[in-house]
Design a protein around this motif. Structure first.
Motif, short mmCIF file in Angstrom:
data_model
loop_
_atom_site.label_atom_id
_atom_site.label_comp_id
_atom_site.label_asym_id
_atom_site.label_seq_id
_atom_site.Cartn_x
_atom_site.Cartn_y
_atom_site.Cartn_z
N MET A 109 0.84 -1.18 0.00
CA MET A 109 0.00 0.00 0.00
C MET A 109 0.88 1.24 0.00
SD MET A 109 -2.96 -0.97 2.77
CE MET A 109 -3.64 0.64 2.68
N GLU A 110 0.39 2.24 -0.61
CA GLU A 110 1.09 3.52 -0.61
C GLU A 110 0.76 4.27 0.68
OE1 GLU A 110 3.28 4.58 -2.88
OE2 GLU A 110 3.04 2.65 -3.88
N GLU A 111 1.71 5.05 1.15
CA GLU A 111 1.49 5.85 2.34
C GLU A 111 0.28 6.75 2.16
OE1 GLU A 111 3.86 9.13 5.04
OE2 GLU A 111 4.99 7.83 3.71
N GLY A 112 -0.56 6.80 3.20
CA GLY A 112 -1.74 7.64 3.15
C GLY A 112 -2.98 6.95 2.60
N ALA A 164 -7.33 0.84 3.98
CA ALA A 164 -7.84 -0.48 3.61
C ALA A 164 -8.72 -0.99 4.73
CB ALA A 164 -6.68 -1.45 3.37
N GLU A 165 -9.75 -1.73 4.37
CA GLU A 165 -10.60 -2.39 5.36
C GLU A 165 -9.86 -3.63 5.86
OE1 GLU A 165 -13.70 -1.61 6.60
OE2 GLU A 165 -13.47 0.31 5.55
N ILE A 166 -9.83 -3.79 7.17
CA ILE A 166 -9.19 -4.95 7.78
C ILE A 166 -10.30 -5.90 8.22
CG2 ILE A 166 -7.67 -5.75 9.63
CD1 ILE A 166 -6.28 -3.91 7.63
N PRO A 167 -10.21 -7.18 7.83
CA PRO A 167 -11.26 -8.11 8.24
C PRO A 167 -11.30 -8.23 9.77
CG PRO A 167 -9.54 -9.25 6.99
CD PRO A 167 -9.17 -7.81 7.05
N ALA A 225 -3.43 -6.17 3.63
CA ALA A 225 -3.49 -5.52 4.94
C ALA A 225 -4.33 -6.38 5.87
CB ALA A 225 -4.10 -4.13 4.80
N GLY A 226 -3.82 -6.61 7.07
CA GLY A 226 -4.53 -7.42 8.06
C GLY A 226 -4.18 -8.89 8.02
N THR A 227 -3.29 -9.31 7.11
CA THR A 227 -2.90 -10.71 7.05
C THR A 227 -2.24 -11.12 8.37
OG1 THR A 227 -2.55 -10.65 4.66
CG2 THR A 227 -1.43 -12.40 5.86
#
Length: 73
Positions: free
Chosen positions: A1-4, A7-10, A37-39
């Motif tokens: 992901m780019e800074e800023g 993302a939705e985290i499960p 994100a969130g893995t």
């Protein structure tokens, strides 16, 4: 992901003890492009592809009489 970016985290369920400090560790990687994100990663020991970033540390206050009880979140 780019800074800023966002993302939705499960949702994840976990337990902690109210009134006691809790520490949540986070990691970043510039080579693990397939992770989202969130893995959740079970074992980070010796994994050179991951860089630990600043953790979040907090203590959820306990209501009087509930100190030391487990809370699911």
């Amino acid at each position: 992901m780019e800074e800023g970016t966002q993302a939705e985290i499960p949702p994840q369920e976990f337990g902690l003890v109210v009134g006691e400090p809790a520490r949540f560790r986070f990691f970043a990687s510039s080579v693990r492009r397939d992770d989202h994100a969130g893995t959740m990663i079970e074992d980070v020991t010796g994994n050179e592809e991951l860089e630990e970033v600043a953790p979040i540390e907090t203590t959820l206050p306990a209501q009087q009489g509930n100190e030391g009880k487990i809370s699911a979140g």
